[in-house]
Design an enzyme around this catalytic site. Structure first.
Site, mmCIF file in Angstrom:
data_model
loop_
_atom_site.group_PDB
_atom_site.id
_atom_site.type_symbol
_atom_site.label_atom_id
_atom_site.label_comp_id
_atom_site.label_asym_id
_atom_site.label_seq_id
_atom_site.Cartn_x
_atom_site.Cartn_y
_atom_site.Cartn_z
ATOM 1 N N TRP A 66 0.801 -1.227 0.000
ATOM 2 C CA TRP A 66 0.000 0.000 0.000
ATOM 3 C C TRP A 66 0.826 1.266 0.000
ATOM 4 O O TRP A 66 0.326 2.353 -0.198
ATOM 5 C CB TRP A 66 -0.909 0.028 1.249
ATOM 6 C CG TRP A 66 -0.148 -0.299 2.508
ATOM 7 C CD1 TRP A 66 -0.046 -1.532 3.091
ATOM 8 C CD2 TRP A 66 0.684 0.569 3.279
ATOM 9 N NE1 TRP A 66 0.792 -1.488 4.181
ATOM 10 C CE2 TRP A 66 1.258 -0.193 4.320
ATOM 11 C CE3 TRP A 66 1.008 1.922 3.204
ATOM 12 C CZ2 TRP A 66 2.127 0.333 5.263
ATOM 13 C CZ3 TRP A 66 1.885 2.455 4.144
ATOM 14 C CH2 TRP A 66 2.428 1.664 5.156
ATOM 15 N N GLU A 100 9.678 -8.667 -3.621
ATOM 16 C CA GLU A 100 10.321 -7.392 -3.284
ATOM 17 C C GLU A 100 9.891 -7.050 -1.865
ATOM 18 O O GLU A 100 8.728 -6.700 -1.625
ATOM 19 C CB GLU A 100 9.899 -6.306 -4.259
ATOM 20 C CG GLU A 100 10.277 -6.683 -5.682
ATOM 21 C CD GLU A 100 10.529 -5.481 -6.579
ATOM 22 O OE1 GLU A 100 11.165 -5.679 -7.614
ATOM 23 O OE2 GLU A 100 10.089 -4.373 -6.251
ATOM 24 N N CYS A 122 9.929 1.412 1.497
ATOM 25 C CA CYS A 122 10.790 0.236 1.647
ATOM 26 C C CYS A 122 12.236 0.679 1.757
ATOM 27 O O CYS A 122 13.034 0.060 2.439
ATOM 28 C CB CYS A 122 10.609 -0.714 0.479
ATOM 29 S SG CYS A 122 10.806 0.075 -1.120
HETATM 30 P P1 NAD Z 1 2.227 -7.087 3.683
HETATM 31 O O1 NAD Z 1 3.227 -8.173 3.537
HETATM 32 O O2 NAD Z 1 1.462 -6.987 4.946
HETATM 33 O O3 NAD Z 1 1.121 -7.190 2.518
HETATM 34 C C1 NAD Z 1 1.474 -7.157 1.155
HETATM 35 C C2 NAD Z 1 0.370 -7.804 0.331
HETATM 36 O O4 NAD Z 1 0.292 -9.198 0.626
HETATM 37 C C3 NAD Z 1 -1.026 -7.249 0.587
HETATM 38 O O5 NAD Z 1 -1.686 -7.097 -0.646
HETATM 39 C C4 NAD Z 1 -1.678 -8.333 1.452
HETATM 40 O O6 NAD Z 1 -3.082 -8.367 1.358
HETATM 41 C C5 NAD Z 1 -1.055 -9.584 0.848
HETATM 42 N N1 NAD Z 1 -1.047 -10.774 1.722
HETATM 43 C C6 NAD Z 1 -1.008 -10.830 3.080
HETATM 44 N N2 NAD Z 1 -0.964 -12.125 3.497
HETATM 45 C C7 NAD Z 1 -0.963 -12.890 2.375
HETATM 46 C C8 NAD Z 1 -0.924 -14.290 2.137
HETATM 47 N N3 NAD Z 1 -0.842 -15.176 3.142
HETATM 48 N N4 NAD Z 1 -0.934 -14.737 0.873
HETATM 49 C C9 NAD Z 1 -0.962 -13.873 -0.163
HETATM 50 N N5 NAD Z 1 -1.032 -12.536 -0.009
HETATM 51 C C10 NAD Z 1 -1.018 -12.045 1.253
HETATM 52 O O7 NAD Z 1 3.008 -5.727 3.363
HETATM 53 P P2 NAD Z 1 2.463 -4.241 3.354
HETATM 54 O O8 NAD Z 1 2.148 -3.820 4.748
HETATM 55 O O9 NAD Z 1 1.399 -4.078 2.322
HETATM 56 O O10 NAD Z 1 3.734 -3.446 2.835
HETATM 57 C C11 NAD Z 1 4.787 -3.035 3.650
HETATM 58 C C12 NAD Z 1 6.008 -3.873 3.405
HETATM 59 O O11 NAD Z 1 6.322 -3.891 2.020
HETATM 60 C C13 NAD Z 1 7.244 -3.324 4.089
HETATM 61 O O12 NAD Z 1 7.984 -4.370 4.634
HETATM 62 C C14 NAD Z 1 8.010 -2.667 2.940
HETATM 63 O O13 NAD Z 1 9.388 -2.536 3.165
HETATM 64 C C15 NAD Z 1 7.698 -3.589 1.810
HETATM 65 N N6 NAD Z 1 7.871 -2.956 0.513
HETATM 66 C C16 NAD Z 1 8.913 -3.365 -0.279
HETATM 67 C C17 NAD Z 1 9.138 -2.749 -1.511
HETATM 68 C C18 NAD Z 1 10.294 -3.148 -2.395
HETATM 69 O O14 NAD Z 1 10.319 -2.703 -3.527
HETATM 70 N N7 NAD Z 1 11.239 -3.951 -1.936
HETATM 71 C C19 NAD Z 1 8.275 -1.728 -1.927
HETATM 72 C C20 NAD Z 1 7.220 -1.357 -1.103
HETATM 73 C C21 NAD Z 1 7.026 -1.983 0.112
#
Ligand code: NAD
Length: 455
Positions: free
Chosen positions: A132, A229, A263
């Site tokens: 998000w 990622e 991130c």
């Molecule tokens: P999150 O892992 O909580 O959720 C990410 C997505 O995964 C959401 O769409 C969620 O609904 C889905 N999800 C959750 N559980 C799942 C499951 N068991 N199976 C399949 N899908 C599932 O992460 P977030 O809070 O949305 O994002 C924050 C994190 O993302 C931080 O750690 C940040 O560093 C990372 N991030 C990384 C990058 C990068 O380019 N490396 C970019 C942006 C954010």
């Protein structure tokens, strides 16, 4: 029919109730995407490029209302929401300019009647499960090149950015991308998990290490392409020869922009001992100028946290650091609702969670180091490896240190920066695979080898 309730992080009040997906609708949408993909792959690249160019124009025309949607559901300060949308346009331009060249079949040999050619074929139907914090950036890094390469996409935006996900789908469809070729799936982790049960050809995930690990486990043993990622604990090292005020202002912005929820936010700062007190003062002075407030107000720089439960994570990190001897120079407490004060800690060490685990909020620790070797050792003392930066006037010194740092991206005199021309990737807990750059176009394809003997 299931519903997804959307809550404003700024007020804690409900702002929308969206029709959500379930296991049955996910399966039906997968089947429709599978049926549509081959036809989409046969659409000439010129037409696919024209549809994405049209999409770009529509985003540009609607920056203001789209920014408001993003701010309303994530709490991202409105100027930063506009910046994200405007910053998305040059990324699209990069893909528009580079895709035809990158995906052109390559004749590698034509000797004695035997021609050898490499072509790029789409992967097929891919799942994109997204975060998000920058939904236009991280979503677009996948769906723009993947669509251009001829894939169909089942796009699961975060439940915290689902309204933006629907706006992305609306604009793509209005621009000529068929509805079964780009398909939004609305819901939380259970909808993501249902999507992973479908026989997709690739999984492209952006999110936390914890979820990334679950995803890697859930697709284990399947013959598909997996990219993850994930998070970071990104360090910056400040040498004694810098312009202190300038470096402090740049690094503070890298740490607190998007309320620390990037991130590649700076999450740890190491400063050469000889300038530590002056640097800390300049840094704290800068942070104290940051205005927290209504995210819809143009003057606001620090917004609420998007996910209310993260407040507890930050509280626990600050409490743990204080218990182990850290001093809070500014901030340190939760505010109203899901707010957390911009917080600067000193007297920190690597026994504290705040220096080792992702904070993903407006909290940072500064630590004094005696030399470059100690800085490099501490920078590498993490399971993550997304980005790392060195501030110095000496380029050779920076390059020497950065060459030994485990990170996907390294910075000299800059931080919290992403370029469409460079690959975006992580090492260790920061993930596998890459997006952006021409490699981030190829990654949505399979290479096919053609052995063509003339009769
Ligand atoms: P999150 O892992 O909580 O959720 C990410 C997505 O995964 C959401 O769409 C969620 O609904 C889905 N999800 C959750 N559980 C799942 C499951 N068991 N199976 C399949 N899908 C599932 O992460 P977030 O809070 O949305 O994002 C924050 C994190 O993302 C931080 O750690 C940040 O560093 C990372 N991030 C990384 C990058 C990068 O380019 N490396 C970019 C942006 C954010």
């Amino acid at each position: 029919m299931a519903r997804l309730k959307v809550t404003s992080p700024a007020t804690g009040k409900p702002i929308a109730s969206l029709e959500a997906d379930d296991a049955k609708s996910v399966k039906a949408k997968y089947e429709a995407a599978r049926a549509a993909q081959a036809k989409w792959a046969r659409v000439p690249l010129k037409k696919r490029l024209a549809a994405i160019a049209e999409f770009r124009e529509r985003v540009l025309e609607q920056v203001d209302p789209l920014a408001k949607v993003l701010t309303s559901e994530t709490g991202k300060p409105i100027t930063q929401a506009r910046n994200e949308l405007k910053g998305f346009l040059p990324r699209i331009d990069f893909f528009l300019a580079e895709t035809a060249k990158t995906l052109k079949p390559e004749k590698v040999s034509k000797a004695a009647g035997m021609e050898e050619v490499i072509s790029h074929e789409p992967l097929g139907v891919i799942a994109n499960i997204s975060a998000w914090n920058y939904p236009w950036f991280v979503g677009g890094n996948v769906f723009v090149p993947a669509l251009l390469a001829g894939n169909a996409i089942l796009y699961k935006p975060s439940e915290y950015a689902a309204m933006t996900g629907l706006e992305i789908a609306r604009l793509l469809h209005e621009s000529g991308i068929p509805k079964d070729v780009f398909v939004p799936l609305i819901g939380a982790g259970d909808v993501g998990a249902a999507l992973l049960k479908q026989p997709v050809d690739g999984v492209f995930f952006t999110g936390s290490y914890a979820t990334g690990k679950k995803i890697a486990q859930s697709v284990r043993g399947r013959m598909l392409k997996l990219q993850l990622e994930l998070g970071g604990k990104d360090p910056v090292y400040v040498c004694e020869d810098v312009d202190i005020a300038k470096a402090a202002a740049g690094i503070a912005d890298g740490a607190f922009y998007n309320t620390g929820q990037s991130c590649c936010s700076v999450e740890r700062i190491y400063v050469r001992d000889s300038i530590f007190p002056q640097f800390v003062k300049a840094f704290v002075d800068e942070v104290k100028t940051y205005r927290a407030g209504d995210p819809l107000d143009d003057a606001t720089y620090i917004g609420p946290l998007t996910r209310a439960p993260q407040v507890k994570v930050l509280e626990a990190q600050v409490a743990d650091a204080k218990k182990k001897g850290a001093k809070v120079l500014t901030g340190g407490k939760r505010g109203k609702g899901s707010r957390f004060e911009p917080t600067v800690l000193v007297d920190v060490n690597h026994k504290m969670a705040v220096m080792r685990e992702e904070s993903f909020g407006p909290v940072i620790g500064l630590m004094s180091v005696k030399d470059d070797a100690e800085a490099q050792r501490l920078m590498n003392d993490t399971d993550y490896g997304l980005t790392a930066g060195v501030y110095t006037t000496d380029r050779k010194r920076a390059e020497r240190i950065l060459a030994g740092v485990h990170a996907g991206s390294v910075y000299w005199n800059c931080c919290d920066r992403v370029s469409p021309r460079l690959p975006w990737s992580g090492v260790g807990h920061s993930g596998v695979g890459l997006t952006l750059s021409t490699y981030g176009i190829e990654t949505f394809t399979r290479l096919k080898a053609w052995h063509l003997r003339s009769p």
